[in-house]
Motif scaffolding. Structure first.
Motif, short mmCIF file in Angstrom:
data_model
loop_
_atom_site.label_atom_id
_atom_site.label_comp_id
_atom_site.label_asym_id
_atom_site.label_seq_id
_atom_site.Cartn_x
_atom_site.Cartn_y
_atom_site.Cartn_z
N ARG A 70 80.03 -31.32 155.32
CA ARG A 70 80.62 -32.53 155.88
C ARG A 70 80.30 -33.76 155.01
N CYS A 71 80.46 -33.59 153.71
CA CYS A 71 80.13 -34.68 152.80
C CYS A 71 81.25 -35.69 152.77
N SER A 72 82.42 -35.31 153.28
CA SER A 72 83.60 -36.18 153.36
C SER A 72 84.19 -36.49 152.00
N LYS A 73 83.84 -35.70 150.99
CA LYS A 73 84.46 -35.94 149.69
C LYS A 73 85.95 -35.60 149.72
N VAL A 105 87.87 -35.99 152.24
CA VAL A 105 88.56 -37.08 152.93
C VAL A 105 88.82 -38.22 151.96
N SER A 106 87.82 -38.49 151.11
CA SER A 106 88.01 -39.57 150.14
C SER A 106 89.04 -39.20 149.09
N GLU A 150 92.33 -35.41 156.73
CA GLU A 150 90.96 -34.89 156.78
C GLU A 150 91.01 -33.39 156.47
N TYR A 152 88.90 -31.13 155.58
CA TYR A 152 87.90 -30.24 156.15
C TYR A 152 88.27 -29.84 157.57
N THR A 184 87.64 -31.01 144.80
CA THR A 184 86.49 -31.88 144.91
C THR A 184 85.38 -31.28 145.79
N CYS A 185 85.67 -30.19 146.49
CA CYS A 185 84.72 -29.67 147.48
C CYS A 185 83.45 -29.11 146.84
N PRO A 186 82.29 -29.66 147.14
CA PRO A 186 81.06 -29.14 146.55
C PRO A 186 80.70 -27.76 147.09
N HIS A 245 88.36 -26.44 139.38
CA HIS A 245 87.47 -27.05 140.36
C HIS A 245 86.70 -28.18 139.67
N ASP A 278 81.68 -29.86 141.25
CA ASP A 278 80.68 -30.39 142.16
C ASP A 278 80.13 -29.22 142.99
N SER A 279 78.89 -29.32 143.42
CA SER A 279 78.38 -28.26 144.27
C SER A 279 77.31 -28.81 145.19
N VAL A 280 77.02 -28.06 146.23
CA VAL A 280 75.99 -28.47 147.17
C VAL A 280 74.68 -28.65 146.41
N ASN A 318 74.43 -31.86 144.50
CA ASN A 318 74.15 -32.99 145.37
C ASN A 318 72.69 -33.01 145.80
N TYR A 360 74.71 -35.98 154.76
CA TYR A 360 76.13 -35.63 154.90
C TYR A 360 76.48 -35.08 156.27
N MET A 398 82.59 -39.15 158.77
CA MET A 398 83.37 -38.71 157.63
C MET A 398 84.16 -39.84 156.95
#
Lengths: 325, 443, 314
Positions: free
Chosen positions: B368-371, B373-374, B381, B383, B414-416, C6, C9-11, C14, C251, C256
């Protein structure tokens, strides 16, 4: 002492008043309910297992009463109570008993890795619908099972599981209740509910590939190629051929197993027959198609390729069925 | 520097074939023409097995108003009308032609002279465009004549030359080599829809194209080059209109024309020039063949129907570490089942990804980092839509406007957590779209 | 299926940046509180990771263990930041168990927890061991970790505290919260690495400052300049910096959309000042954040992102 008395009286009064308020409100806002719902719920097992696909027996009773307005209980059945219970329900709702023959889910694809070579690799969500929307799948057959097991997930009775060797879902006929969840779950409509047949014996075309023969054969060496040999050999006109695919009408099939022998592709499979040796032909028994669907059985939704139902298949002649996809 | 307002990402550009001259691809031995090369009804074959066709002969009629005819890109004999795997990953009806020489229809003007004037009326221009089977060449393949028949008056034409997809350089190279033809094409579009103003939108990672087009537009009143900041998905029609003229197109059923704008790809403008001025139907296009391990990434002027394997061969052959063949760019292109897929009207590029690049990262839980969404250029949204789609919550997804998703892939990019957001959203869009159509049909 | 590329980026990336951003404050706490800080940090991190591994392996039976994503390390560090450096080890371990076990894994692990796990652990300890949790060692004692001289939080006597001391961290307090300056440095690191956006921390600072000024003004009896000074000290003292930069921005438990983040931040600022000025506890950051965590789903529903073409006409 006095204090205690006051407290008891005050609380007692409060309780009385609130009880009265509750009662009045309950009366005033009582929800009108069809009395038949209670009656139906009465005859249900009250196991609240959710196996029917509704939230408990009450939910199922409501659904039955609602469905009775449309005059049919099709698609609703209690897996625990079985036919006996459903007959009672029909009686309460004034409907003809849904006497139908027991059905079972049949996975109409035999394209295991051995039969259907992989030509591509799918990377993406492990979900049959998503994969189906993306492309033809990992093999040359664009109709067959995708093998991602959505049907397995849809089955509430544990009647389906993926066979890791074939990559296909398999139906446990003893657990299948023919509820149809798997049929709905399969994006390629590979699973069909077919009459169980006497002793579970039945004939099916286990292929849904509509390509022309050469293309189908190239993709999968046991694909129905629409040659029509089964149709010619069938004495009961039970087999139809459409879009390069044969289909066996279970209502007409007499289980003579001639089509099975005639099929050059081994796409026609006889299930639950005793091993071939003893007799080539079983006493004919007309299977009735249809009717009630008991709420059981889930079949896999979209499955990957090949192999359909695994119930000790023995071959016999049977009509083919046409797959729709 | 202008750009669109909401969201966006910046993928690595990797324009390996930038600045390479357009080379002419040799003829295929057999050309395959899928009947669905555009959005709308498939074309209907108008030739039969054994017919002899020339380059430019019409082989299939439009199947409706929103459809386009198909013309042969080769001369030879119709071998069969059959099915073949096309870019969709499924087997679709195709016309197969055996190539025999290179005989062109005599009506096509094959000279190199640039024709500048035409006496055709706007309606006639649109009719010629329709007859020549021109569709949007950016990838969506929307029949061009439909766009040029707007239901409301428009006041601006925007030429999409941003080419925001990484790797692709087909439009870029076309601008460098055929600037005048493109501008004449733009003039024709302006004339067809009676508009005085046109912008050519180019991202500023193509300074040579911007400079050249600026120089050439001096002679074309009303046409202006509009450099844009590099940001994906700027080539999306809605994003482009927002970036260039600062107008936002409302949700469907609204069309760009409802805010007074029409967007055409720069390749389309060139095709329109050739169709109207040279009487040449759309049967060839520039295709970028690229990839990190491709020996010679290049831009090839290719006849439609040429199998992609042949283009790959020309660019140095299929690298051994190829993991994925993609028709189009890496953000919105589609992985192809086989390299035998023919080049179609919308094939802007062939991208060979190495095995290493082709794999997806391991999927992790949403944090739920909201990246996403940005990043979402439509203000959605992702996610949430992906989750709702995964759980078959179609009504909720509809309320959250899943249908306005343009499938640009920014969220997934962009999803980590490497979540397959777009896979699910696409699935949800399909299902919700079906539900909406069913509802409309009931009414 | 597109997209085929991709962003990389990754968890893990972060989480690594979060850890990096905590380093300045962590090192400072090692310097100020000596060995005790090192022991507390190590215990907290190790026990968080171990509990996560054990729960994953034996209770949830996840085929893939999730400790590699470093989120448990972050939780452990944050928990340590919230503890005094002379806390007995068993308390830390209980706190870690509660943070990971109850705060995180009961809800399904990373991404599903409604409350910040480190704060859940911290508040649990605060309520269970109030005395031990609120006697902080005085900095620069450098002694062995259990017998440090302890002092009350500067929050108890904010009027006499020196702003510069508060800002640079020359005070007692929980390990991570003492130096506002180094926490702000962490904030910069997080911003530059694009791990978080500015919305939550800044809105908390602004709102805490404003409400503090407002409440002191209503109470009266002080010149305005003093009120402002006092409010500034509020920002620098206690857990506001730490909470605003590292805990509220978690996060999983924050809204959000940017609009939602601003609302969330403003309300946290309001709550923390309310608790500090009117509540029983001198410190309120943990409670404020936890309370607002509970409202995040509501905020998410109420604050949708600005849809394309919805607000802008032409």
């Amino acid at each position: 002492m006095n204090v205690i008395l006051v407290a008891v009286i005050a609380l007692g009064l409060l309780g009385l008043i609130l009880a009265a308020v509750l009662y009045l409100i309950a009366k005033k806002f009582a929800v009108e309910e069809d009395p038949r719902i209670a009656q139906v719920a009465e005859v249900l097992p009250q196991a609240n297992c959710g196996g029917c696909g509704y939230p408990g027996c009450q939910g199922f009773a409501e659904a039955c009463v609602k469905a009775s307005a449309e005059g049919s209980l099709d698609g609703r059945a209690c897996p625990v109570g079985g036919k006996a219970v459903m007959d009672k329900v029909s009686e309460i709702l004034g409907l003809a008993s849904t006497d139908a023959e027991q059905k079972v889910a049949v996975v109409r694809c035999q394209g295991s890795c051995a039969h259907r070579p992989r030509t591509a690799e799918y990377v993406g969500v492990k979900n049959c619908h998503v994969a189906n929307a993306t492309s033809g799948g990992e093999t040359g057959c664009f109709f067959g099972c995708l093998g991602l097991g959505e049907c397995v997930a849809a089955c509430s009775f544990g009647a389906l599981h993926m066979n890791p060797e074939t990559g296909l879902p398999e139906v446990d006929e003893s657990k299948c209740t023919a509820c149809g969840q798997c049929v709905k779950a399969c994006p390629r409509k590979i699973i069909e509910l077919r009459p169980m047949g006497k002793k579970g014996r039945r004939m099916s075309v286990l292929c849904v590939n509509k390509e022309k023969g050469a293309v189908a054969r190239k993709a999968c060496d046991i694909a129905c190629i629409g040659c029509g040999k089964c149709q010619k050999v069938c004495e009961f006109e039970a087999i139809t051929l459409e879009n390069n695919l044969a289909y066996i009408d279970p209502a007409k099939c007499r289980l003579c197993r001639k089509c099975e022998d005639a099929c050059p592709q081994h796409s026609i499979v006889a299930m639950n027959f005793p091993p071939r040796k003893p007799k080539a032909e079983e006493p004919a028994k007309p299977a009735e198609p249809e009717v009630k669907k008991a709420p059981e059985a889930a079949a896999p939704v979209e499955a990957p390729a090949p192999e359909p139902v695994p119930v000790a298949p023995v071959k016999e002649a049977a009509p083919k069925q046409e797959a729709q996809s | 520097m202008k750009t669109f307002r909401i969201g966006g990402v910046h993928p690595e550009e990797n324009k390996l074939s930038a600045g390479k001259k357009i080379e002419v691809m040799e003829l295929p031995r057999q050309a395959v023409f899928p009947l669905s090369q555009h959005i709308g009804a498939p074309a209907v074959p108008c030739v039969a097995k054994g017919d002899v066709v020339k380059v430019g002969t019409k082989i299939a009629d439009a199947g409706g108003f929103v459809s386009a005819p198909i013309h042969s890109s080769v001369s030879g004999k119709v071998l069969k009308i059959d099915t073949a795997i096309d870019a969709s990953g499924y087997r679709k009806p195709v016309i197969v032609i055996d190539v025999d020489g290179d005989k062109w229809e005599p009506s096509i003007d094959r000279s190199e002279d640039i024709v500048r004037e035409t006496s055709l009326e706007p309606k006639e221009i649109v009719a010629r465009i329709q007859e020549c089977g021109i569709v949007g060449m950016g990838g969506a393949c929307f029949p061009c004549h439909v766009k040029l028949s707007p239901r409301t008056p428009v006041d601006v034409v925007i030429i999409n030359a941003v080419e925001c997809e990484p790797y692709l350089t087909a439009d870029h190279s076309l601008m460098l080599e055929k600037p005048e033809q493109i501008l004449i094409g733009v003039q024709l579009i302006m004339k067809a829809v009676n508009v005085q103003k046109a912008f050519i939108a180019i991202e500023n990672n193509k300074p040579d194209a911007i400079a050249l087009m600026k120089e050439k537009t001096a002679a074309f009143p009303g046409i202006e080059v509009c450099p844009l900041k590099v940001k994906y998905p700027q080539g999306g029609e809605k994003q482009l209109i927002d970036a260039v003229v600062n107008r936002q197109v409302p949700n469907p059923p609204a069309l760009p024309a409802d805010v007074g704008a029409i967007v055409q790809n720069v390749g389309t403008a060139y095709a329109i020039y050739e169709a109207v001025m040279k009487n040449k139907p759309l049967f060839e296009r520039v295709v970028t063949v690229t990839g990190k391990s491709v020996a010679n990434p290049m831009n090839l002027l290719t006849r439609m129907g040429t199998p992609m394997s042949q283009l790959i061969e020309r660019a140095g052959g299929m690298p051994e570490d190829t993991g994925k063949i993609i028709g189009g760019g890496p953000m919105m292109g589609k992985a192809l089942l086989t390299a035998e897929v023919p080049v179609c009207k919308g094939s802007s590029g062939i991208l060979l990804m190495t095995e290493k690049e082709a794999g997806r990262g391991e999927e992790m839980p949403c944090i739920r980092c909201s990246k996403c969404v940005s990043a979402c250029p439509m203000g959605l949204e992702p996610y949430l839509l992906a989750k709702q789609s995964e759980r078959s919550m179609w009504d909720e997804a509809e309320v959250n406007e899943i249908m306005t998703c343009i499938e640009c892939g920014s969220c997934q990019f962009t999803c980590p957590s490497n979540r397959p957001l777009l896979d699910w959203i696409r699935q949800g869009k399909g299902t919700v779209g079906g539900i909406i159509r069913a509802r409309a049909a009931k009414k | 299926m597109s997209p085929h590329v991709h962003g990389g980026d990754s968890v893990k990336r972060n989480m690594r940046w979060v850890i990096a951003a905590m380093m300045p404050a962590l090192l400072w706490s090692f310097y100020s509180f000596g060995l005790g800080a090192v022991v507390v940090t190590l215990t907290s991190v190790v026990s968080c990771v171990v509990f996560e591994w054990v729960i994953n392996k034996f209770i949830l039976r996840n085929p893939r263990n999730t400790i590699a994503d470093l989120s448990a390390v972050v939780t452990g560090l944050l928990l340590a930041f919230n503890l005094p450096s002379n806390l007995p080890l068993y308390i830390i371990i209980v706190g870690a168990l509660f943070a990971i076990g109850v705060g995180k894994m009961t809800f399904g692990g990373l991404g599903n927890n409604p409350f910040n796990p480190a704060l859940v652990g911290r508040v649990f300890l605060l309520i269970s061991f109030p005395v031990k949790m609120t006697s902080w060692p005085v900095p620069h004692q450098m002694s062995a970790y259990t017998d440090a001289v302890t002092a009350a939080t500067p929050l108890a006597d904010l009027g006499n505290a020196n702003l510069a001391d508060l800002f640079f961290g020359n005070i007692g307090g929980s390990m991570g919260e003492v130096s506002a300056l180094l926490l702000l440095a962490g904030f910069l690191i997080l911003l530059c690495s694009k791990v978080i956006s500015w919305h939550i921390p800044i809105s908390i600072f602004v709102s805490a400052f404003c409400f503090s000024v407002l409440f002191y003004a209503i109470r009266g009896g002080m010149p305005f300049a003093d009120i402002c000074m006092l409010s500034l000290k509020h920002l620098c003292a206690g857990g506001i910096m730490l909470g605003a930069i590292f805990m509220a921005t978690d996060y999983v438990t924050s809204p959000m959309t940017h609009k939602g983040m601003l609302i969330y931040g403003v309300l946290i600022g309001f709550l923390v000042i309310c608790i500090r000025l009117f509540g029983n506890y001198p410190e309120g950051m943990s409670f404020a954040i936890l309370i607002m965590n509970a409202f995040v789903p509501l905020i998410n529903n109420a604050c949708k992102p600005k849809r394309f073409a919805k607000e802008v006409k032409k």
